[in-house]
Scaffold this motif. Structure first.
Motif, PDB file in Angstrom:
ATOM      1  N   PRO A 241     -10.039   0.059   3.438  1.00 43.47           N
ATOM      2  CA  PRO A 241      -8.874   0.225   2.566  1.00 43.47           C
ATOM      3  C   PRO A 241      -8.242  -1.090   2.124  1.00 43.47           C
ATOM      4  O   PRO A 241      -7.135  -1.455   2.525  1.00 43.47           O
TER       5      PRO A 241
ATOM      6  N   PRO B 249      -5.254  -3.831   6.205  1.00 43.67           N
ATOM      7  CA  PRO B 249      -4.890  -2.606   6.915  1.00 43.67           C
ATOM      8  C   PRO B 249      -4.716  -2.765   8.419  1.00 43.67           C
ATOM      9  O   PRO B 249      -4.334  -1.795   9.088  1.00 43.67           O
TER      10      PRO B 249
ATOM     11  N   ASN C 237      -4.237   7.509  -2.568  1.00 42.24           N
ATOM     12  CA  ASN C 237      -3.925   6.268  -1.874  1.00 42.24           C
ATOM     13  C   ASN C 237      -4.192   5.067  -2.769  1.00 42.24           C
ATOM     14  O   ASN C 237      -5.064   5.111  -3.643  1.00 42.24           O
TER      15      ASN C 237
ATOM     16  N   ALA D  53       0.144   5.413   0.742  1.00 46.82           N
ATOM     17  CA  ALA D  53      -0.856   6.397   1.163  1.00 46.82           C
ATOM     18  C   ALA D  53      -0.196   7.765   1.255  1.00 46.82           C
ATOM     19  O   ALA D  53       0.956   7.889   1.687  1.00 46.82           O
TER      20      ALA D  53
ATOM     21  N   TYR E 201     -13.405   6.843  -5.785  1.00 48.67           N
ATOM     22  CA  TYR E 201     -12.952   5.546  -5.274  1.00 48.67           C
ATOM     23  C   TYR E 201     -13.125   4.480  -6.350  1.00 48.67           C
ATOM     24  O   TYR E 201     -14.198   4.339  -6.933  1.00 48.67           O
TER      25      TYR E 201
ATOM     26  N   SER F 264       0.849  -1.199   0.000  1.00 47.66           N
ATOM     27  CA  SER F 264       0.000   0.000   0.000  1.00 47.66           C
ATOM     28  C   SER F 264       0.880   1.242   0.000  1.00 47.66           C
ATOM     29  O   SER F 264       1.974   1.246   0.571  1.00 47.66           O
TER      30      SER F 264
ATOM     31  N   TYR G 145     -12.079   5.583   7.816  1.00 48.70           N
ATOM     32  CA  TYR G 145     -10.795   5.791   7.143  1.00 48.70           C
ATOM     33  C   TYR G 145     -10.925   6.783   5.998  1.00 48.70           C
ATOM     34  O   TYR G 145     -10.082   7.662   5.815  1.00 48.70           O
ATOM     35  N   PHE G 146     -11.977   6.662   5.184  1.00 41.93           N
ATOM     36  CA  PHE G 146     -12.162   7.551   4.042  1.00 41.93           C
ATOM     37  C   PHE G 146     -13.059   8.735   4.351  1.00 41.93           C
ATOM     38  O   PHE G 146     -12.857   9.826   3.829  1.00 41.93           O
TER      39      PHE G 146
END
Length: 292
Positions: A186, A170, A152, A131, A213, A129, A177-178
């Motif tokens: 995520p 995660p 991200n 971010a 997204y 990942s 989170y978003f």
């Protein structure tokens, strides 16, 4: 662990040791999450999951640009019943990562790079990942505007029929989170999240943002904030999951009292429309917080 979005608090039982020397702070931890059991005053321990690791922070590394701090960490994770689009199996995952964060000359940044390896059932784990959250604040302009962009990405699994797993985990993320709507988690995604924040008064902050997204791998599904599979990757080759608009107002009434008002609207994308029910979502939150 405060998770205001889904309105669920998560507790861990275990221990942590801290060592500080120079500009470094190092934490070693070993914990298990609590098992939430209704009807009992004290929740038990979830013996199916465990988390351990070492987390180091250097707030003033001389070899990095001025204003930059550095995090380095290793986290181990065990789950006897890890669940992903390709099935449920024994999961043993190791995470190594670094974070660069700080502020200088009106700029602020928070960038994180993560790699994961381990085993899932009889297969191997290889996940990753990246971010980022980068912004600039004009402190000499009226209302002190800040314009920011969060970009991200987290890996997904490109072949649910083999034993190997490429989906990022995660590890106990924030439920929101978003956004405060807390619809998505995520895993197997990439998104762009621009926004602008202004301060019409010293005690008032207003934020307007939009989040785009998508799925990263078409053969993997989308996951919820609790990491459960929301929809499998079958039935559509579309990547676009949805777009969300949100507005946040925070009023600092007094030093220990604040009020927050949030409105968000989620518009389903092609993947949601092609795989089942696809209603839009509206979310309103009004919060009064006293801290003491």
């Amino acid at each position: 662990d405060v998770r205001e979005g889904p309105n669920v608090r998560r507790k861990f039982d275990g221990g942590r040791a801290r060592l500080s020397f120079g500009d470094w702070r190092v934490d070693a931890l070993a914990v298990r999450p609590a098992r939430i059991e209704p009807g009992r005053f004290d929740d038990g321990i979830d013996h199916d999951q465990a988390l351990w690791g070492v987390y180091a922070v250097d707030t003033q590394p001389e070899w990095l640009p001025a204003g930059t701090s550095l995090d380095l960490y290793y986290l181990g994770y065990a789950n006897d019943a890890g669940s992903f689009a390709q099935g449920t199996a024994r999961e043993r995952r190791h995470t190594v990562g670094t974070r660069l964060w700080g502020a200088q000359s009106g700029w602020d940044w928070n960038w994180e790079f993560i790699y994961q390896f381990g085993s899932f059932g009889s297969g191997d784990i290889a996940a990753w990942s990246v971010a980022s959250d980068t912004g600039h604040t004009w402190r000499d302009l009226p209302w002190t505007p800040r314009v920011g962009l969060s970009a991200n990405v987290a890996s997904g699994d490109d072949d649910p029929d083999d034993s190997d797993l490429g989906t990022f985990n995660p590890l106990f993320p924030r439920g929101n989170y978003f956004s405060e709507v807390a619809l998505l988690g995520p895993r197997n995604f990439f998104n762009l999240h621009p926004g602008v924040t202004v301060e019409p008064a010293d005690d008032l902050s207003l934020t307007l943002d939009v989040d785009f997204y998508w799925r990263l791998e078409r053969d993997d599904g989308i996951y919820g904030p609790g990491d459960g599979l929301l929809r499998a990757g079958t039935g559509s080759d579309a990547r676009h999951v949805g777009t969300e608009l949100s507005f946040n107002a925070t009023w600092q009434i007094a030093a220990d009292l604040s009020a927050t008002a949030i409105y968000a609207h989620f518009i389903p994308g092609a993947f949601i429309r092609e795989t089942g029910r696809s209603d839009s979502v509206d979310f309103v939150e009004l919060t009064l917080r006293a801290q003491f």
